[in-house]
Design an enzyme around this catalytic site. Structure first.
Site, PDB file in Angstrom:
ATOM      1  N   SER A  83      52.593  32.053  39.884  1.00 31.61           N
ATOM      2  CA  SER A  83      51.955  31.236  38.835  1.00 31.61           C
ATOM      3  C   SER A  83      51.947  31.928  37.480  1.00 31.61           C
ATOM      4  O   SER A  83      51.856  31.261  36.449  1.00 31.61           O
ATOM      5  CB  SER A  83      50.515  30.904  39.228  1.00 31.61           C
ATOM      6  OG  SER A  83      50.512  30.066  40.350  1.00 31.61           O
ATOM      7  N   HIS A 304      54.752  25.217  40.553  1.00 32.23           N
ATOM      8  CA  HIS A 304      55.650  25.452  41.695  1.00 32.23           C
ATOM      9  C   HIS A 304      55.035  24.714  42.864  1.00 32.23           C
ATOM     10  O   HIS A 304      53.910  24.229  42.768  1.00 32.23           O
ATOM     11  CB  HIS A 304      55.758  26.951  42.016  1.00 32.23           C
ATOM     12  CG  HIS A 304      54.416  27.600  42.206  1.00 32.23           C
ATOM     13  ND1 HIS A 304      53.633  27.381  43.326  1.00 32.23           N
ATOM     14  CD2 HIS A 304      53.677  28.389  41.394  1.00 32.23           C
ATOM     15  CE1 HIS A 304      52.498  28.030  43.196  1.00 32.23           C
ATOM     16  NE2 HIS A 304      52.487  28.646  42.014  1.00 32.23           N
TER      17      HIS A 304
HETATM   18 MG    MG Z   1      46.768  28.734  38.853  1.00 29.47          MG
HETATM   19 ZN    ZN Z   2      49.858  30.463  44.727  1.00 30.50          ZN
END
Ligand code: MG
Ligand code: ZN
Length: 372
Positions: A83, A304
């Site tokens: 992230s 993602h």
């Molecule tokens: Mg996050």
């Molecule tokens: Zn994650």
């Protein structure tokens, strides 16, 4: 309540559809948004969105977005991003290494869209369901070599003029291990009204638009939605109204459904559906604001996919058989949804770094002023 929302959306889409997503005639001045609200469902891949859709009786918010695209999420050092790298790619437009917060692959700080907005005199905000120093929000405001440097990330909040932030992580501001600074006191000196969940009810505060606004929803991480956390829809709407008042030039805000990712890491389907319902309510509040405001571009995406989620045979709407293939992230592309002036920019398949460019273009900012 549900009915009036649907009717409102229908009317808005009928009246605004041609203006927003009419035949491609190029971007003209009046298709430029004054405000942009970017919503990131951390780990919210297409299977998560599908599960959220089947779980609900009524249409989910994503079904009202007229423009859909896909983004490629890989980072500079891994096909499977984290992230921090994907947040930095969307915020700054740079592919970088996993763990990197607001720095390029050589470790050099890059200017985020939030900082660009700030530099152009717009108001800015971050509203999340993790701690406010966690990777996704951090990528929009901080510049650090590692996402784990929570106290350094917190200190970076003092280097910007962010108008509003709502999220957890108070301990990284006022009970620090790396130094004796009290960042809450420092923020107050910098014209911030700072509140916390322990002493205040967010829904009872009328923030003064003469001051910046900070609200801590937890010492570290807020509760999961299925354990009663419900502030994100309210906080997001409140933040939009606040930021609308803060600058007549417009605003940029990033809202994150942070814990969708955590439910998937834990392979917990019930918790995931709780987070998805909370995020859906939040998107609906934001759409309602955008329909009233008329000058707001709303973009919803993920950083993602997490968990390699599948909706298995034997599933029904009443009982979804959700199965995960991993405790980690996956490299599958994630959808991007856009609504409002500038939405057209988000069609197609592109790199996550392109999100930054599209947001810059939508705002009409000069792309050459990128280096920090
Ligand atoms: Mg996050
Ligand atoms: Zn994650």
């Amino acid at each position: 309540m549900k009915f009036s929302f649907l009717l409102l959306l229908l009317l808005a889409m009928l009246s605004l559809r041609s203006q927003y997503v009419g035949p491609a005639s190029g971007e003209s001045e009046n298709t430029r948004p004054k405000n942009i609200i970017l919503l990131i469902g951390d780990g919210m891949g297409l299977s998560q969105m599908s599960a959220g859709l089947y779980d609900q009786q009524n249409p989910i918010a994503l079904e009202y977005f007229p423009v859909v695209g896909f983004q490629k999420t890989f980072s500079s050092d891994n096909l499977v991003t984290d992230s921090a790298a994907s947040g930095t790619a969307m915020a700054c437009g740079k592919k970088t290494f996993n763990n990197a917060i607001g720095v390029d692959k050589n470790g050099k700080p890059c200017t985020s869209i939030l900082e660009e907005a700030e530099n152009h005199g717009l108001a800015t905000g971050l509203v999340v369901t993790s701690s406010i120093v966690h990777a996704t929000p951090a990528a929009f405001i901080a510049h650090q070599q590692s996402r784990n440097l929570y106290e350094q990330i917190a200190a970076d909040f003092l280097s910007t003029e962010i108008d509003l932030f709502i999220g957890g992580g108070k301990q990284f501001f006022d009970r620090r291990e790396s130094d004796d600074r009290d960042l809450v006191a420092e923020l107050r000196k910098k014209n911030y009204a700072v509140y916390d969940y322990f002493n205040n009810d967010l829904t009872k505060i009328q923030p003064s638009t003469n001051k910046n606004f900070g609200f801590f929803t937890a010492d570290n991480q807020p509760l999961p939605a299925i354990q009663g956390r419900d502030y994100l829809p309210y906080a997001s709407e409140m933040a939009a109204r606040f930021l609308e008042q803060r600058s007549n030039k417009g605003f940029f805000m990033m809202i994150e459904g942070s814990q969708i990712d955590w439910s998937c890491h834990a392979n917990q389907a019930i918790s995931l559906l709780g987070e998805l319902r909370d995020f859906d309510k939040t998107i609906k509040k934001v759409l309602k604001f955008a329909i009233r405001n008329k000058e707001t571009l709303v973009v919803v995406t993920a950083d993602h996919e997490t968990g390699g989620l599948a909706i298995n045979p034997g599933s029904s709407q009443k009982k979804l058989d959700l199965k995960f293939t991993t405790n980690g992230h996956t490299a599958t592309m994630v959808p991007v949804y856009a609504f409002g002036p500038g939405a057209e920019l988000f069609r197609g398949i592109y790199d996550n770094t392109t999100i930054h460019e599209k947001l810059m273009t939508a705002f009409g900012f000069d792309q050459t002023s990128k280096e920090k």
